[in-house]
Motif scaffolding. Sequence first.
Motif, mmCIF file in Angstrom:
data_model
loop_
_atom_site.group_PDB
_atom_site.id
_atom_site.type_symbol
_atom_site.label_atom_id
_atom_site.label_comp_id
_atom_site.label_asym_id
_atom_site.label_seq_id
_atom_site.Cartn_x
_atom_site.Cartn_y
_atom_site.Cartn_z
ATOM 1 N N LYS A 22 0.827 -1.199 0.000
ATOM 2 C CA LYS A 22 0.000 0.000 0.000
ATOM 3 C C LYS A 22 0.864 1.253 0.000
ATOM 4 O O LYS A 22 0.664 2.168 -0.803
ATOM 5 C CB LYS A 22 -0.898 -0.037 1.250
ATOM 6 N N SER A 90 -5.810 8.932 8.922
ATOM 7 C CA SER A 90 -6.141 7.521 8.825
ATOM 8 C C SER A 90 -4.850 6.758 9.090
ATOM 9 O O SER A 90 -3.774 7.178 8.686
ATOM 10 C CB SER A 90 -6.726 7.177 7.451
ATOM 11 N N ALA A 240 -3.458 11.979 5.813
ATOM 12 C CA ALA A 240 -4.544 12.922 6.082
ATOM 13 C C ALA A 240 -5.856 12.318 5.605
ATOM 14 O O ALA A 240 -5.905 11.653 4.577
ATOM 15 C CB ALA A 240 -4.275 14.232 5.340
ATOM 16 N N GLN A 334 -5.816 4.225 -2.790
ATOM 17 C CA GLN A 334 -5.033 2.993 -2.870
ATOM 18 C C GLN A 334 -5.104 2.459 -4.279
ATOM 19 O O GLN A 334 -6.109 2.591 -4.963
ATOM 20 C CB GLN A 334 -5.605 1.935 -1.910
HETATM 21 P P1 ADP Z 1 -7.759 -2.459 3.596
HETATM 22 O O1 ADP Z 1 -6.347 -2.856 3.419
HETATM 23 O O2 ADP Z 1 -8.533 -3.379 4.457
HETATM 24 O O3 ADP Z 1 -8.409 -2.133 2.292
HETATM 25 P P2 ADP Z 1 -7.378 0.342 3.965
HETATM 26 O O4 ADP Z 1 -6.256 0.812 4.791
HETATM 27 O O5 ADP Z 1 -7.138 0.400 2.518
HETATM 28 O O6 ADP Z 1 -7.740 -1.118 4.424
HETATM 29 O O7 ADP Z 1 -8.571 1.245 4.323
HETATM 30 C C1 ADP Z 1 -9.834 0.910 4.732
HETATM 31 C C2 ADP Z 1 -10.812 1.894 4.146
HETATM 32 O O8 ADP Z 1 -10.571 3.207 4.584
HETATM 33 C C3 ADP Z 1 -10.727 1.951 2.638
HETATM 34 O O9 ADP Z 1 -12.027 1.984 2.120
HETATM 35 C C4 ADP Z 1 -10.019 3.247 2.372
HETATM 36 O O10 ADP Z 1 -10.363 3.794 1.137
HETATM 37 C C5 ADP Z 1 -10.459 4.112 3.513
HETATM 38 N N1 ADP Z 1 -9.449 5.131 3.796
HETATM 39 C C6 ADP Z 1 -8.162 4.887 4.053
HETATM 40 N N2 ADP Z 1 -7.473 6.042 4.201
HETATM 41 C C7 ADP Z 1 -8.344 7.021 4.042
HETATM 42 C C8 ADP Z 1 -8.248 8.457 4.069
HETATM 43 N N3 ADP Z 1 -7.089 9.062 4.262
HETATM 44 N N4 ADP Z 1 -9.358 9.176 3.853
HETATM 45 C C9 ADP Z 1 -10.531 8.548 3.642
HETATM 46 N N5 ADP Z 1 -10.703 7.232 3.601
HETATM 47 C C10 ADP Z 1 -9.626 6.462 3.802
#
Ligand code: ADP
Length: 868
Positions: A22, A90, A240, A334
């Motif tokens: 990631k 996040s 952020a 992502q």
């Molecule tokens: P996973 O590996 O289980 O997909 P993620 O870390 O990608 O977990 O994130 C979980 C959710 O949170 C995803 O839907 C992602 O798009 C959302 N997300 C992650 N970071 C942010 C951010 N900075 N702002 C808004 N949403 C976020």
Amino acid sequence: MIKYVYDFSEGSSDMKALLGGKGAYLAQMVKEGLPVPSGFTVTTKACLRYLQQEKGFMDALWVDVQAALSRLEERMGKTLGSDSDPLLLSVRSGAPVSMPGMMDTVLNLGLNDETRSALAAMSGNDRFAWDSYRRFIQMFGDVVKGVAGEKFESLLDDVKRENVVTYDNQLGPDALEDLVCRYKTLYKKETGEDFPSDPMVQLKLAVEAVFDSWNTPRAKTYRKIHHMADDMGTAVNVMAMVYGNLGDDSGTGVCFSRNPADGEKKLYGEFLINAQGEDVVAGIRTPQPIAALEGVMPDIYRDLSEKVENLESRFQEMQDIEFTVERGKLYILQTRTGKRSAQAAVKIAVDMANEGLISKKTAIGRVTPDQVERLLHSQIDPGYVPEVLAQGLPASPGAAVGQIVFDPDEAVRLSDKGESVLLVRPETTPDDIHGLYAARGILTSRGGMTSHAAVVARGLGKPCVSGAEDLLIDLEGKRLIIGDRIFSEGDVLTVDGSTGRVIEGSVPLSLPSISGELETILDWSDEVSALQVWANGDTPDDAKRARSFGAKGIGLCRTEHMFMAEDRFPVMQRMVVAKELEERKAALEELRAMQKEDFMGIFREMDGLPVIVRLLDPPLHEFLPRVSELDKRIAQAEESGQDASALRKVKDRAENLREVNPMLGFRGCRLGLVYPEIYEMQIRAIFDAMSELTDVDLKVEIMMPLVQTKREMSILKEMVLSIAGEYEAGSLKYLVGTMIELPRAALRAGELAEDAEFFSFGTNDLTQTCLGLSRDDVEAKFMKDYVEKGVFKLSPFHELDRDGVGELMSIALQRGREVRPDISVGICGEHGGNPESIAFCHSIGLDYVSCSPFRVPVARIAAAWSAL
Ligand code: ADP
Ligand code: MG
Ligand code: MG
């Protein structure tokens, strides 16, 4: 000084091991100017050192994290914990290899009562601020403190019920404030502490929780199933927040650059308006298909399509992308290589090669032998019209029949007993992974094509129907209710993951044919392979199937299988029982006519391709009933006053042929030497068939089983030559060769090659005789223990024993080729269809592998992989 924290701008996509998948891809996207919220990554190395519980490490690391945070605050113009314009974060895990749904994420970190008010004031949206707050408390409580997610969910359900709404986005600010209050009370009750209000404390606990999540049982199970190393560690991405829950001009979604179920080149995915984070995949509301975004937010849709396409060409791979829209602005959160079904893998690989995006060889490398195998899994016959109980989404292709179970543990228990089960759940979570793994197929009532169940099922190659909303699943009562029908645990259903149909009872399944992109990739495979793939087949039907699956010859035609047919068995028995040569010869003449017909059918099917016919191999007693069975029949005959003398004669012969160790006894070419009339009959039947097929391009090879001395081979070769002399001079073209299935034959291959014009490794017997392991006994008795103790990695009857049997093969090959350089050499044991064994056959330079017709496609891709 080792660097443990990288700003996104400092990384790149080739730093996956250090930054996790990631983090590395986020960094690459920042480099390429894509709209990614700013952030930094704490490395996998830091995780490993933390997990070693090194004293003082966390304090040292924290200095670096704080510095990175300050840089982030500066870039964003916001401050963590500020009561005027707070930065929210996040905190996301990211392992070097993608583990969907395995590790945990905390969103909206930095909120407390003060920053929440500031967020409300800044955004002018009180509801949004409460919504973000309740999400944060739930995720933090769940991920960091292990408070069960369901406990939060059940409070949310209470509030929804009290406010008479169906979905979370219908709750107003007051209701959400009320919910936050209840969440805090729950948090305190469960943890014994107040919810931490200091954002720096929140951040530290969250980072540690992500580190710790590397070692949760579910993460370990996932790694075990997928044979992944435990010592990689996970990185932590701190970034952020952007907000998809700011109103109807905001939203969040996931999309693929191509359809992960069937591979179609088309933007594919789902989104939810006014939602955040994992709402889309968690099945909270059923999301809308991405195509609908074009109607709701046309500009965003166009922008997203373009960016997705660019990402795909940049990485030359199908991409799986998370995005969020905040008040009309698109952010990419992502991107990664998308998981796909076997069907999609094949189509995408072929399409991309045809588009010029990747080479043919790369395309072949993207289709695993496993995936080809899965593609040959069952489907509902396209012509069959089943009674459909319910319709869901076609989440993972293929069809499965099984007893329904509602509990993952029960799924494991039943499947261990050899039952075929369907796991039925409202939705699945990573905690159900063992049940998904055990089930034949999966059926959920909630969640979309990107739900947990769908993603995992596609990865495992299991049929899955998701989001079948007409299903009412009563987990407690273990009942499935569809309309006025009620199904209980153990009832049999069929799910069709290719169409989304749920069908009552068991539907007959059929195998798909090789066509379209699968045919293309297999044809490309043949172009790059050094090894040919042949098939083992005993009947014209086998030959036809083998040819349609792309076999380039029949490597083993077992003539004894022809004698098992109903009309032949009695004649065969007469031949075996005969005491006098004349009597035996009479029976043999009848068999000769029958065999001739069989051979004609096979030779005709294989027009232009080689067919290796092996002369009779099994011990003769296999053609007689057991002695105990004969005793029974004799007693019956006598009781009813019939003449039992014929049965007695059979019994005498059966007793006389009985051996203590038949596999090392009177079988193979030993039969042909002791009863030459048997082999002579078979050779004549072959030549009879050849003589009649004047319009067929014949490539017949006659193979002697269980040869180990030069003398045996010479006698048998002479037998063939002299019988050939009975036919019109020069009219027959054929080869005579031998199996290599005894260690002595492998060692003396040089002198065997003086007569033998080809070799075929019979690795079933060669394994049995080289290792001194009885194939018919050891699997049931102790092979499992031997594998557990690490004596064998896998049963040597499944995966070729390279060190022992493999060395014998190398020796035989070398000695055989010294004497007869153009000798053709292949393998016809079970191993011929096993990818690892095929790689070995390639490495020592065999000409072909021959396997069961159904394994031919798998072997073709495996042969190509060996040559990549
Ligand atoms: P996973 O590996 O289980 O997909 P993620 O870390 O990608 O977990 O994130 C979980 C959710 O949170 C995803 O839907 C992602 O798009 C959302 N997300 C992650 N970071 C942010 C951010 N900075 N702002 C808004 N949403 C976020
Ligand atoms: Mg997750
Ligand atoms: Mg993600």
